[in-house]
Scaffold this motif. Structure first.
Motif, PDB file in Angstrom:
ATOM      1  N   GLU A  76      -3.530   7.282  -0.563  1.00  0.00           N
ATOM      2  CA  GLU A  76      -3.287   5.722   0.098  1.00  0.00           C
ATOM      3  C   GLU A  76      -3.792   4.455  -0.811  1.00  0.00           C
ATOM      4  OE1 GLU A  76      -4.412   3.505   4.398  1.00  0.00           O
ATOM      5  OE2 GLU A  76      -6.011   5.025   3.693  1.00  0.00           O
ATOM      6  N   GLU A 123       1.413   4.502   0.708  1.00  0.00           N
ATOM      7  CA  GLU A 123       1.135   5.889   2.007  1.00  0.00           C
ATOM      8  C   GLU A 123       1.480   6.729   1.936  1.00  0.00           C
ATOM      9  OE1 GLU A 123      -1.167   3.911   4.692  1.00  0.00           O
ATOM     10  OE2 GLU A 123      -2.196   5.538   5.838  1.00  0.00           O
ATOM     11  N   GLU A 158       2.889   0.408   3.330  1.00  0.00           N
ATOM     12  CA  GLU A 158       2.133   0.612   4.511  1.00  0.00           C
ATOM     13  C   GLU A 158       2.548  -1.035   5.472  1.00  0.00           C
ATOM     14  OE1 GLU A 158      -1.427   2.143   5.458  1.00  0.00           O
ATOM     15  OE2 GLU A 158      -1.422   1.151   7.607  1.00  0.00           O
ATOM     16  N   GLU A 195       0.809  -1.258   0.001  1.00  0.00           N
ATOM     17  CA  GLU A 195       0.466  -0.120   0.282  1.00  0.00           C
ATOM     18  C   GLU A 195       0.641   1.310   0.077  1.00  0.00           C
ATOM     19  OE1 GLU A 195      -4.046   1.260   2.237  1.00  0.00           O
ATOM     20  OE2 GLU A 195      -2.301   1.332   3.203  1.00  0.00           O
TER      21      GLU A 195
HETATM   22 CU    CU Z   1      -3.001   2.297   5.166  1.00  0.00          CU
END
Ligand code: CU
Length: 110
Positions: A71, A64, A97, A62
């Motif tokens: 995100e 981010e 993430e 992810e």
């Molecule tokens: Cu996140």
């Protein structure tokens, strides 16, 4: 008269589409072994940018960023786009993430 108006509409359409494509700059970021490459990207202030993120790992990641307010989930072995900008000059960190200890990066706006 009618022909010249039609010509103007066609020409302005071409101008518009070329402006749009010229305004959004694309940068490719690869994720491999839970690392971003390149990990630093320098962009111009006030420009719209699309980050084309190519996740070559089998695991999802992810993208981010708190300062960029973005995100985005990128599945394993797939690609995703993250639109950013226009931005003020500065440094905008981002991270993955799911593997944040290694997946770290920075957007530098000049
Ligand atoms: Cu996140």
């Amino acid at each position: 008269m009618k022909q010249s108006i039609l010509l103007q509409i066609i020409l302005s359409g071409f101008l518009y589409s070329s402006l749009v494509s010229a305004e959004t700059l694309e940068y490719e970021i690869t994720i491999k072994n839970h690392l971003f490459s390149p990990s630093e990207i320098t962009i111009e202030s006030g420009k719209k940018v699309v980050l084309m993120i190519d996740n070559q790992d089998a695991t999802a990641e992810e993208f981010e960023s708190y300062p960029l307010n973005r995100e985005k989930l990128i599945r394993g072995k797939s690609r995703a786009k993250v639109f950013i900008g226009p931005l003020k000059p500065g440094r905008y960190p981002f991270f993955g993430e799911f593997f944040h200890e290694t997946a770290q990066g920075m957007i530098i706006v000049k």
